[in-house]
Design a protein around this motif. Structure first.
Motif, PDB file in Angstrom:
ATOM      1  N   GLU A  20      63.682  79.558  55.167  1.00 29.79           N
ATOM      2  CA  GLU A  20      64.899  79.790  54.385  1.00 29.79           C
ATOM      3  C   GLU A  20      65.652  78.486  54.141  1.00 29.79           C
ATOM      4  OE1 GLU A  20      67.123  82.797  56.375  1.00 29.79           O
ATOM      5  OE2 GLU A  20      65.696  84.394  55.912  1.00 29.79           O
ATOM      6  N   ALA A  21      64.907  77.473  53.706  1.00 28.69           N
ATOM      7  CA  ALA A  21      65.434  76.151  53.340  1.00 28.69           C
ATOM      8  C   ALA A  21      65.950  75.354  54.521  1.00 28.69           C
ATOM      9  CB  ALA A  21      66.529  76.270  52.282  1.00 28.69           C
ATOM     10  N   ALA A  22      65.776  75.842  55.746  1.00 27.43           N
ATOM     11  CA  ALA A  22      66.184  75.102  56.939  1.00 27.43           C
ATOM     12  C   ALA A  22      64.962  74.498  57.605  1.00 27.43           C
ATOM     13  CB  ALA A  22      66.913  76.022  57.917  1.00 27.43           C
ATOM     14  N   GLU A  23      65.086  73.257  58.045  1.00 23.49           N
ATOM     15  CA  GLU A  23      63.985  72.595  58.734  1.00 23.49           C
ATOM     16  C   GLU A  23      63.834  73.143  60.149  1.00 23.49           C
ATOM     17  OE1 GLU A  23      64.898  68.472  58.479  1.00 23.49           O
ATOM     18  OE2 GLU A  23      63.925  68.234  56.538  1.00 23.49           O
ATOM     19  N   VAL A  24      62.615  73.399  60.542  1.00 26.26           N
ATOM     20  CA  VAL A  24      62.286  73.906  61.870  1.00 26.26           C
ATOM     21  C   VAL A  24      61.303  72.933  62.501  1.00 26.26           C
ATOM     22  CG1 VAL A  24      61.318  75.826  63.173  1.00 26.26           C
ATOM     23  CG2 VAL A  24      62.614  76.274  61.084  1.00 26.26           C
ATOM     24  N   PHE A  25      61.512  72.630  63.777  1.00 22.45           N
ATOM     25  CA  PHE A  25      60.710  71.611  64.449  1.00 22.45           C
ATOM     26  C   PHE A  25      60.057  72.168  65.711  1.00 22.45           C
ATOM     27  CE2 PHE A  25      62.409  68.216  61.880  1.00 22.45           C
ATOM     28  CZ  PHE A  25      63.679  68.670  61.534  1.00 22.45           C
ATOM     29  N   ALA A  26      58.907  71.622  66.049  1.00 18.12           N
ATOM     30  CA  ALA A  26      58.226  71.975  67.286  1.00 18.12           C
ATOM     31  C   ALA A  26      57.398  70.789  67.749  1.00 18.12           C
ATOM     32  CB  ALA A  26      57.334  73.200  67.088  1.00 18.12           C
ATOM     33  N   GLN A  27      57.290  70.617  69.054  1.00 16.25           N
ATOM     34  CA  GLN A  27      56.468  69.533  69.568  1.00 16.25           C
ATOM     35  C   GLN A  27      54.985  69.850  69.386  1.00 16.25           C
ATOM     36  OE1 GLN A  27      58.479  68.990  73.548  1.00 16.25           O
ATOM     37  NE2 GLN A  27      58.399  66.857  72.923  1.00 16.25           N
ATOM     38  N   VAL A  28      54.213  68.795  69.263  1.00 16.30           N
ATOM     39  CA  VAL A  28      52.788  68.894  68.994  1.00 16.30           C
ATOM     40  C   VAL A  28      52.006  68.469  70.231  1.00 16.30           C
ATOM     41  CG1 VAL A  28      50.936  67.747  67.708  1.00 16.30           C
ATOM     42  CG2 VAL A  28      52.939  68.609  66.501  1.00 16.30           C
ATOM     43  N   THR A  29      50.896  69.160  70.485  1.00 22.09           N
ATOM     44  CA  THR A  29      49.992  68.773  71.568  1.00 22.09           C
ATOM     45  C   THR A  29      48.594  68.564  70.981  1.00 22.09           C
ATOM     46  OG1 THR A  29      49.527  71.096  72.092  1.00 22.09           O
ATOM     47  CG2 THR A  29      51.289  70.021  73.330  1.00 22.09           C
ATOM     48  N   PRO A  30      47.800  67.680  71.578  1.00 21.90           N
ATOM     49  CA  PRO A  30      46.461  67.416  71.030  1.00 21.90           C
ATOM     50  C   PRO A  30      45.480  68.515  71.400  1.00 21.90           C
ATOM     51  CG  PRO A  30      46.802  66.122  73.011  1.00 21.90           C
ATOM     52  CD  PRO A  30      48.113  66.809  72.733  1.00 21.90           C
ATOM     53  N   VAL A  31      44.468  68.686  70.561  1.00 23.03           N
ATOM     54  CA  VAL A  31      43.347  69.565  70.879  1.00 23.03           C
ATOM     55  C   VAL A  31      42.388  68.772  71.768  1.00 23.03           C
ATOM     56  CG1 VAL A  31      41.362  70.802  69.948  1.00 23.03           C
ATOM     57  CG2 VAL A  31      43.564  70.890  68.751  1.00 23.03           C
ATOM     58  N   ARG A  32      42.053  69.339  72.900  1.00 24.55           N
ATOM     59  CA  ARG A  32      41.137  68.656  73.822  1.00 24.55           C
ATOM     60  C   ARG A  32      39.770  69.318  73.803  1.00 24.55           C
ATOM     61  NH1 ARG A  32      46.182  67.906  76.298  1.00 24.55           N
ATOM     62  NH2 ARG A  32      46.497  65.743  76.975  1.00 24.55           N
ATOM     63  N   PRO A  33      38.698  68.520  73.998  1.00 22.27           N
ATOM     64  CA  PRO A  33      38.722  67.068  74.221  1.00 22.27           C
ATOM     65  C   PRO A  33      39.088  66.316  72.946  1.00 22.27           C
ATOM     66  CG  PRO A  33      36.472  67.831  74.014  1.00 22.27           C
ATOM     67  CD  PRO A  33      37.328  69.065  74.034  1.00 22.27           C
ATOM     68  N   MET A  34      39.832  65.227  73.114  1.00 16.96           N
ATOM     69  CA  MET A  34      40.260  64.445  71.960  1.00 16.96           C
ATOM     70  C   MET A  34      39.107  63.585  71.450  1.00 16.96           C
ATOM     71  SD  MET A  34      44.167  63.283  72.863  1.00 16.96           S
ATOM     72  CE  MET A  34      43.969  62.933  74.611  1.00 16.96           C
ATOM     73  N   ASP A  35      39.001  63.510  70.144  1.00 16.62           N
ATOM     74  CA  ASP A  35      37.939  62.742  69.495  1.00 16.62           C
ATOM     75  C   ASP A  35      38.569  61.740  68.541  1.00 16.62           C
ATOM     76  OD1 ASP A  35      35.711  61.729  68.284  1.00 16.62           O
ATOM     77  OD2 ASP A  35      35.124  63.594  67.284  1.00 16.62           O
ATOM     78  N   PHE A  36      38.397  60.443  68.843  1.00 10.99           N
ATOM     79  CA  PHE A  36      38.977  59.396  68.010  1.00 10.99           C
ATOM     80  C   PHE A  36      37.901  58.661  67.211  1.00 10.99           C
ATOM     81  CE2 PHE A  36      41.966  60.076  71.470  1.00 10.99           C
ATOM     82  CZ  PHE A  36      43.180  60.150  70.799  1.00 10.99           C
ATOM     83  N   SER A  37      36.790  59.328  66.957  1.00  9.98           N
ATOM     84  CA  SER A  37      35.681  58.691  66.269  1.00  9.98           C
ATOM     85  C   SER A  37      35.874  58.621  64.754  1.00  9.98           C
ATOM     86  CB  SER A  37      34.371  59.428  66.580  1.00  9.98           C
ATOM     87  OG  SER A  37      34.429  60.775  66.125  1.00  9.98           O
ATOM     88  N   ASN A  38      36.865  59.372  64.240  1.00 15.34           N
ATOM     89  CA  ASN A  38      37.144  59.291  62.803  1.00 15.34           C
ATOM     90  C   ASN A  38      38.644  59.269  62.578  1.00 15.34           C
ATOM     91  OD1 ASN A  38      38.086  62.055  62.845  1.00 15.34           O
ATOM     92  ND2 ASN A  38      35.942  62.703  62.804  1.00 15.34           N
ATOM     93  N   ASP A  39      39.076  59.427  61.335  1.00 14.85           N
ATOM     94  CA  ASP A  39      40.497  59.293  60.991  1.00 14.85           C
ATOM     95  C   ASP A  39      41.275  60.597  61.120  1.00 14.85           C
ATOM     96  OD1 ASP A  39      40.113  56.630  60.447  1.00 14.85           O
ATOM     97  OD2 ASP A  39      39.884  56.904  58.286  1.00 14.85           O
TER      98      ASP A  39
END
Length: 212
Positions: A166-185
């Motif tokens: 309803e036009a209001a910004e809503v925020f939530a913290q983010v957590t990574p999906v494990r296992p984390m994969d940094f092999s691409n972008d």
């Protein structure tokens, strides 16, 4: 935890930078793949981290990600040019002063209430997983993730999801999906949105917003 705010945060660039941007394409990197360096740091007196993507031509795209007490107030993107070595970047009353010093970048964040927070962001070296990631292009409001690699088994992952209700910004913290994969972008993350837990894929940021 989720917070809502009635403000719409729009990416603002100071007038001095806008005069360049409004005159044509000078604010963008020349054609071709420009090398992008990543800088990350922790603000010394605020519950927040910062990540910057800086191109070899001087463009900078920076994300401040608030922590448990500030993710709904301090999380925001900044963009501009570091061609002269320093730049004052603004977004919705917040100011990010950035000065490049070789392999380090001086960062000063000034909040609307006058509170000043600083850090020395270090350039991510070869093999480092430190980086800043941006939300999908179809996100209702831009959000991001900052990864800080101190050499441990897993790097720190800080992120703040943003949506509109309803036009209001809503925020939530983010957590990574494990296992984390940094092999691409691409980095998969989870956010507890009002619709429940949702999986997103954030993309390693370039030196300017992907969606313009």
């Amino acid at each position: 935890m989720i917070f809502a705010s009635g403000r719409h945060r729009k990416l603002l660039v100071p007038l001095a930078l806008c005069l360049v941007a409004c005159s044509g394409e000078e604010d963008r990197d020349p054609p071709g793949a420009a090398q992008v360096s990543m800088f990350t740091g922790r603000l010394e007196t605020a519950d927040a981290v910062v990540g910057l993507a800086v191109s070899e031509w001087g463009n900078v795209y920076a994300y401040v990600c608030g922590g448990e007490t500030t993710f709904a107030t301090h999380s925001r993107w900044f963009a501009g040019s570091l061609a002269s070595g320093s730049a004052p970047l603004e977004n919705d009353g917040f100011r990010l002063d950035v000065t490049r010093r070789g392999e380090e970048t001086d960062i000063t964040l000034t909040a609307p209430d006058g509170a000043v927070h600083t850090t020395l962001a270090e350039r991510a070296g070869a093999g480092s997983r430190s980086a800043v990631y941006e939300s999908p292009a179809d996100a209702e409001c831009p959000w991001g993730v900052v990864v800080i690699d101190d050499g441990g088994v897993e790097p720190e992952v800080h992120g703040t999801w943003c949506g509109l209700i309803e036009a209001a910004e809503v925020f939530a913290q983010v957590t990574p999906v494990r296992p984390m994969d940094f092999s691409n972008d691409i980095l998969p993350v989870l956010a507890n949105t009002p619709a429940g837990e949702v999986r997103f894929e954030v993309r390693r940021a370039g030196a300017s917003p992907a969606a313009q």
